[in-house]
Motif scaffolding. Structure first.
Motif, PDB file in Angstrom:
ATOM      1  N   GLU A   1       0.649  -1.572  -0.396  1.00  0.00           N
ATOM      2  CA  GLU A   1      -0.228   0.287   0.199  1.00  0.00           C
ATOM      3  C   GLU A   1       0.756   1.141  -0.226  1.00  0.00           C
ATOM      4  N   ASP A   2       2.033   1.239   0.720  1.00  0.00           N
ATOM      5  CA  ASP A   2       3.125   2.479   0.894  1.00  0.00           C
ATOM      6  C   ASP A   2       3.674   2.706  -0.484  1.00  0.00           C
ATOM      7  N   GLY A   3       3.458   1.505  -1.192  1.00  0.00           N
ATOM      8  CA  GLY A   3       4.479   1.600  -2.991  1.00  0.00           C
ATOM      9  C   GLY A   3       5.844   1.125  -2.713  1.00  0.00           C
ATOM     10  N   GLN A   4       6.031   0.485  -1.517  1.00  0.00           N
ATOM     11  CA  GLN A   4       7.778  -0.687  -1.739  1.00  0.00           C
ATOM     12  C   GLN A   4       6.823  -2.240  -2.023  1.00  0.00           C
ATOM     13  N   ILE A   5       8.002  -2.355  -3.276  1.00  0.00           N
ATOM     14  CA  ILE A   5       7.777  -3.648  -4.064  1.00  0.00           C
ATOM     15  C   ILE A   5       8.769  -4.641  -3.556  1.00  0.00           C
ATOM     16  N   VAL A   6       7.626  -5.701  -3.905  1.00  0.00           N
ATOM     17  CA  VAL A   6       8.271  -6.731  -2.465  1.00  0.00           C
ATOM     18  C   VAL A   6       9.422  -7.838  -3.566  1.00  0.00           C
ATOM     19  N   LEU A   7      10.534  -8.163  -3.604  1.00  0.00           N
ATOM     20  CA  LEU A   7      11.118  -8.978  -4.017  1.00  0.00           C
ATOM     21  C   LEU A   7      11.953  -9.998  -3.191  1.00  0.00           C
ATOM     22  N   LEU A   8      12.842 -10.388  -3.946  1.00  0.00           N
ATOM     23  CA  LEU A   8      13.647 -11.686  -2.885  1.00  0.00           C
ATOM     24  C   LEU A   8      14.700 -11.662  -3.999  1.00  0.00           C
ATOM     25  N   ARG A   9      16.182 -12.041  -2.940  1.00  0.00           N
ATOM     26  CA  ARG A   9      17.403 -11.448  -3.097  1.00  0.00           C
ATOM     27  C   ARG A   9      17.891 -13.493  -3.106  1.00  0.00           C
TER      28      ARG A   9
ATOM     29  N   PHE B   1       1.157 -10.176 -13.757  1.00  0.00           N
ATOM     30  CA  PHE B   1       0.887  -9.750 -12.855  1.00  0.00           C
ATOM     31  C   PHE B   1       1.055  -8.533 -12.151  1.00  0.00           C
ATOM     32  N   HIS B   2       0.317  -7.319 -11.689  1.00  0.00           N
ATOM     33  CA  HIS B   2       0.571  -6.415 -11.247  1.00  0.00           C
ATOM     34  C   HIS B   2       0.118  -6.287  -9.628  1.00  0.00           C
ATOM     35  N   ALA B   3       0.536  -6.723  -8.605  1.00  0.00           N
ATOM     36  CA  ALA B   3      -0.333  -6.863  -7.072  1.00  0.00           C
ATOM     37  C   ALA B   3       0.016  -6.008  -6.534  1.00  0.00           C
ATOM     38  N   ARG B   4      -1.335  -4.879  -6.379  1.00  0.00           N
ATOM     39  CA  ARG B   4      -0.630  -3.769  -5.457  1.00  0.00           C
ATOM     40  C   ARG B   4      -1.661  -4.405  -4.455  1.00  0.00           C
ATOM     41  N   GLY B   5      -1.173  -3.784  -3.125  1.00  0.00           N
ATOM     42  CA  GLY B   5      -2.152  -3.735  -1.941  1.00  0.00           C
ATOM     43  C   GLY B   5      -1.606  -5.053  -1.537  1.00  0.00           C
TER      44      GLY B   5
ATOM     45  N   PRO C   1       7.457 -17.155   4.306  1.00  0.00           N
ATOM     46  CA  PRO C   1       7.657 -18.327   2.949  1.00  0.00           C
ATOM     47  C   PRO C   1       7.961 -19.492   3.531  1.00  0.00           C
ATOM     48  N   ILE C   2       6.555 -20.348   2.715  1.00  0.00           N
ATOM     49  CA  ILE C   2       7.092 -21.539   3.045  1.00  0.00           C
ATOM     50  C   ILE C   2       8.132 -22.760   1.736  1.00  0.00           C
ATOM     51  N   GLU C   3       8.202 -21.687   1.135  1.00  0.00           N
ATOM     52  CA  GLU C   3       9.458 -22.170  -0.593  1.00  0.00           C
ATOM     53  C   GLU C   3      10.584 -23.316   0.181  1.00  0.00           C
ATOM     54  N   PRO C   4      11.043 -24.418  -0.270  1.00  0.00           N
ATOM     55  CA  PRO C   4      11.866 -25.615   0.205  1.00  0.00           C
ATOM     56  C   PRO C   4      13.539 -24.856   0.555  1.00  0.00           C
ATOM     57  N   ASP C   5      14.598 -24.911   1.251  1.00  0.00           N
ATOM     58  CA  ASP C   5      15.698 -24.330   1.247  1.00  0.00           C
ATOM     59  C   ASP C   5      15.613 -23.823   0.070  1.00  0.00           C
ATOM     60  N   ILE C   6      16.382 -24.541  -0.737  1.00  0.00           N
ATOM     61  CA  ILE C   6      16.984 -24.426  -1.706  1.00  0.00           C
ATOM     62  C   ILE C   6      16.224 -23.032  -2.604  1.00  0.00           C
ATOM     63  N   GLU C   7      14.431 -23.084  -2.911  1.00  0.00           N
ATOM     64  CA  GLU C   7      14.839 -22.360  -3.563  1.00  0.00           C
ATOM     65  C   GLU C   7      14.459 -20.605  -2.597  1.00  0.00           C
ATOM     66  N   ARG C   8      14.253 -20.809  -1.481  1.00  0.00           N
ATOM     67  CA  ARG C   8      13.871 -19.548  -0.741  1.00  0.00           C
ATOM     68  C   ARG C   8      15.114 -18.669  -0.487  1.00  0.00           C
ATOM     69  N   GLY C   9      14.602 -17.069  -0.691  1.00  0.00           N
ATOM     70  CA  GLY C   9      15.606 -15.976  -0.694  1.00  0.00           C
ATOM     71  C   GLY C   9      14.737 -15.542  -0.216  1.00  0.00           C
ATOM     72  N   GLU C  10      15.291 -13.889   0.767  1.00  0.00           N
ATOM     73  CA  GLU C  10      15.359 -13.283   1.086  1.00  0.00           C
ATOM     74  C   GLU C  10      14.414 -12.469   0.895  1.00  0.00           C
ATOM     75  N   VAL C  11      13.716 -11.900   1.078  1.00  0.00           N
ATOM     76  CA  VAL C  11      12.633 -11.160   1.212  1.00  0.00           C
ATOM     77  C   VAL C  11      13.117  -9.469   1.761  1.00  0.00           C
ATOM     78  N   VAL C  12      12.768  -8.663   0.525  1.00  0.00           N
ATOM     79  CA  VAL C  12      13.197  -7.103   0.346  1.00  0.00           C
ATOM     80  C   VAL C  12      12.628  -6.320  -0.670  1.00  0.00           C
ATOM     81  N   LEU C  13      12.262  -5.325   0.755  1.00  0.00           N
ATOM     82  CA  LEU C  13      10.928  -4.139   0.299  1.00  0.00           C
ATOM     83  C   LEU C  13      11.835  -3.462  -0.372  1.00  0.00           C
ATOM     84  N   MET C  14      11.257  -2.317  -1.843  1.00  0.00           N
ATOM     85  CA  MET C  14      12.526  -1.696  -2.178  1.00  0.00           C
ATOM     86  C   MET C  14      10.992  -0.750  -2.642  1.00  0.00           C
ATOM     87  N   ASP C  15      11.467   0.628  -2.633  1.00  0.00           N
ATOM     88  CA  ASP C  15      10.518   1.390  -3.278  1.00  0.00           C
ATOM     89  C   ASP C  15      10.871   1.613  -4.687  1.00  0.00           C
TER      90      ASP C  15
END
Length: 143
Positions: free
Chosen positions: A11-19, A82-86, A93-107
């Motif tokens: 809602e506050d304009g942060q994009i949810v990415l994975l590192r 898709f652009h998922a807003r809000g 997260p429930i991904e297996p360890d081999i795929e898991r990434g660190e969730v990163v928020l960026m404007d």
């Protein structure tokens, strides 16, 4: 194959990415949540499932950004973006360890700079991020 990739935005304009470490390029890169669409699954349902599994986020509004062909010659695949807003975190997260990434928020400005700096290494992730950042999606104009 068919894939779904999401550009989630809070809602506050942060994009949810994975590192994540990406074996093909042998380095850590920024990625978007997404994955293969199951045979009996709609693209939007797959996108929502992957977003929740990989990040623990859900979104209130889903805007389709089109279906694009990743390669027109070898390994033909179709990617639904898709652009998922809000977007908001509802669980871990429930991904297996081999795929898991660190969730990163960026404007948006930081995400744009990350693309310029090559931190978003895959075209399959850079393209939908650029579509969203540039507003290059939505209803097609009549000609």
């Amino acid at each position: 194959g068919c894939f779904a990739t999401t550009v989630p935005e809070t809602e506050d304009g942060q994009i949810v990415l994975l590192r994540q470490y990406r074996h093909g390029i042998r380095r850590v890169a920024l990625t978007l949540p997404g994955g293969r669409i199951d045979a009996d699954e709609a693209p939007g349902a797959a996108a929502a499932r992957e977003l929740l599994e990989e990040t623990g986020y859900e979104a209130r509004e889903w805007l389709p950004m089109g279906c694009h062909t990743a390669s027109c010659t070898y390994g033909l695949s179709h990617n639904h973006y898709f652009h998922a807003r809000g977007a908001r975190k509802v669980r871990e997260p429930i991904e297996p360890d081999i795929e898991r990434g660190e969730v990163v928020l960026m404007d948006r400005a930081c995400a744009r700079q990350a693309m310029i700096d090559g931190e978003v290494a895959s075209m399959g992730h850079a393209f939908p991020l650029a579509l969203m950042l540039g507003g290059f999606y939505g209803k097609r104009e009549e000609r």
